[in-house]
Design a protein around this motif. Structure first.
Motif, PDB file in Angstrom:
ATOM      1  N   ASP A   1       6.390   3.830   7.753  1.00 53.20           N
ATOM      2  CA  ASP A   1       5.067   3.737   7.201  1.00 53.20           C
ATOM      3  C   ASP A   1       4.309   2.332   7.981  1.00 53.20           C
ATOM      4  O   ASP A   1       3.229   1.801   7.798  1.00 53.20           O
TER       5      ASP A   1
ATOM      6  N   ALA B   1       0.113  10.587   3.113  1.00 56.37           N
ATOM      7  CA  ALA B   1       0.676  10.358   4.203  1.00 56.37           C
ATOM      8  C   ALA B   1       1.375   9.106   4.254  1.00 56.37           C
ATOM      9  O   ALA B   1       2.644   8.933   4.570  1.00 56.37           O
ATOM     10  N   LEU B   2       0.783   8.003   3.793  1.00 54.21           N
ATOM     11  CA  LEU B   2       1.647   6.781   3.308  1.00 54.21           C
ATOM     12  C   LEU B   2       2.628   6.954   2.489  1.00 54.21           C
ATOM     13  O   LEU B   2       3.929   6.216   2.809  1.00 54.21           O
TER      14      LEU B   2
ATOM     15  N   THR C   1      -5.122  10.588  -2.046  1.00 60.21           N
ATOM     16  CA  THR C   1      -6.086  11.245  -1.074  1.00 60.21           C
ATOM     17  C   THR C   1      -4.936  11.850   0.190  1.00 60.21           C
ATOM     18  O   THR C   1      -3.679  11.521   0.078  1.00 60.21           O
ATOM     19  N   HIS C   2      -5.531  12.348   1.301  1.00 58.32           N
ATOM     20  CA  HIS C   2      -4.771  12.630   2.080  1.00 58.32           C
ATOM     21  C   HIS C   2      -4.039  11.457   2.968  1.00 58.32           C
ATOM     22  O   HIS C   2      -2.692  11.663   3.479  1.00 58.32           O
ATOM     23  N   ARG C   3      -4.866  10.495   2.984  1.00 56.95           N
ATOM     24  CA  ARG C   3      -4.276   9.200   3.846  1.00 56.95           C
ATOM     25  C   ARG C   3      -3.264   8.524   2.851  1.00 56.95           C
ATOM     26  O   ARG C   3      -2.027   7.837   3.317  1.00 56.95           O
TER      27      ARG C   3
ATOM     28  N   CYS D   1       1.771   3.965  -3.090  1.00 51.05           N
ATOM     29  CA  CYS D   1       1.294   5.325  -3.004  1.00 51.05           C
ATOM     30  C   CYS D   1       2.620   6.152  -3.403  1.00 51.05           C
ATOM     31  O   CYS D   1       2.524   7.199  -3.897  1.00 51.05           O
TER      32      CYS D   1
ATOM     33  N   LEU E   1      -7.136   5.432  -0.255  1.00 51.36           N
ATOM     34  CA  LEU E   1      -5.976   6.086  -0.415  1.00 51.36           C
ATOM     35  C   LEU E   1      -5.806   6.531  -1.927  1.00 51.36           C
ATOM     36  O   LEU E   1      -4.998   7.506  -1.989  1.00 51.36           O
TER      37      LEU E   1
ATOM     38  N   TYR F   1       0.753  -1.269  -0.119  1.00 53.22           N
ATOM     39  CA  TYR F   1      -0.121  -0.157   0.143  1.00 53.22           C
ATOM     40  C   TYR F   1       0.967   1.310  -0.115  1.00 53.22           C
ATOM     41  O   TYR F   1       0.651   1.960  -0.896  1.00 53.22           O
ATOM     42  N   SER F   2       1.726   1.243   1.026  1.00 56.55           N
ATOM     43  CA  SER F   2       2.629   2.408   0.893  1.00 56.55           C
ATOM     44  C   SER F   2       3.714   2.664  -0.199  1.00 56.55           C
ATOM     45  O   SER F   2       3.757   3.777  -0.672  1.00 56.55           O
TER      46      SER F   2
END
Length: 222
Positions: free
Chosen positions: A221, A170-171, A165-167, A54, A151, A50-51
């Motif tokens: 993360d 952040a990741l 997104t903001h999430r 991103c 995300l 996920y991170s």
């Protein structure tokens, strides 16, 4: 009323192809699954994907000369990043316990091993066929899940890249912080993209970025 199963119009003639998505419905299946069990995926137990994905998007979106089109993101730009990541995770485990579920590595990591042994440095552009999808594991398995989890947001138009997104941002920043001291990260900052990777650089990157719990335990993360 009896409901019959799907009737295929042609048979599979190539029975030696490996992979999980021969019918091209994995992304749709993961999207449906998110409505039933939000936040749970069945394609991997490696949450760091996920991170990592991103982070690739964040880099692409925020490069000063980025066209921000989906067409320019697909293929070489994306695959250089994913291939370097796959080889670095492989390097972190090549002399010890096996790391399973590594996108693009092949059964028992045979593809990663073959690429790793092809030279030092490894020319990434010679091995971009490691995965058929132009957006690698992100396009085939993760994008729909990441959108449902908040995300990613839809692009402003079909031609443009997906929005974070903001999430998601952040990741991405947390992953960037985790690897910022590596030679790989510093070389990316200077050059934008890398077309080759030495074994030493990959091994150092893998120590920080690997999908395994050992590396994750020390990461921002996490």
């Amino acid at each position: 009323m009896m409901i019959s199963p799907p009737q295929w119009t042609a048979r599979f003639t190539n029975d030696d192809v490996i992979g999980e998505d021969h019918l091209g419905v994995e992304g749709m299946a993961q999207s449906y699954q998110q409505h039933l069990v939000p936040g749970i995926i069945s394609t991997t137990d490696h949450a760091r994907y996920y991170s990592f994905y991103c982070w690739i998007l964040y880099r692409y979106i925020n490069q000063p000369d980025s066209p921000r089109t989906l067409a320019a993101f697909r293929g070489q730009y994306f695959k250089r990043h994913e291939l370097a990541f796959m080889l670095s995770c492989y390097s972190h485990h090549r002399d010890r316990n096996y790391l399973g579920g590594l996108v693009g590595s092949g059964v028992n990591n045979h593809k990663a091993r073959r690429i790793w042994e092809s030279g030092d440095p490894i020319t990434l552009d010679d091995h971009l066929d490691y995965f058929g999808h132009t957006q690698g594991g992100f396009g085939q398995y993760y994008r729909a899940v990441m959108q449902t989890m908040g995300l990613l947001a839809d692009p402003e138009s079909p031609r443009w890249i997906y929005r974070l997104t903001h999430r998601g941002e952040a990741l991405a920043k947390a992953f960037a912080e985790t690897i910022e001291a590596t030679t790989y990260s510093q070389a990316l900052a200077e050059q934008g993209e890398l077309s080759s990777l030495t074994h030493d650089v990959a091994t150092e990157y893998g120590q920080h970025a690997c999908l395994c719990p050992e590396a994750m335990f020390q990461s921002a993360d996490r």
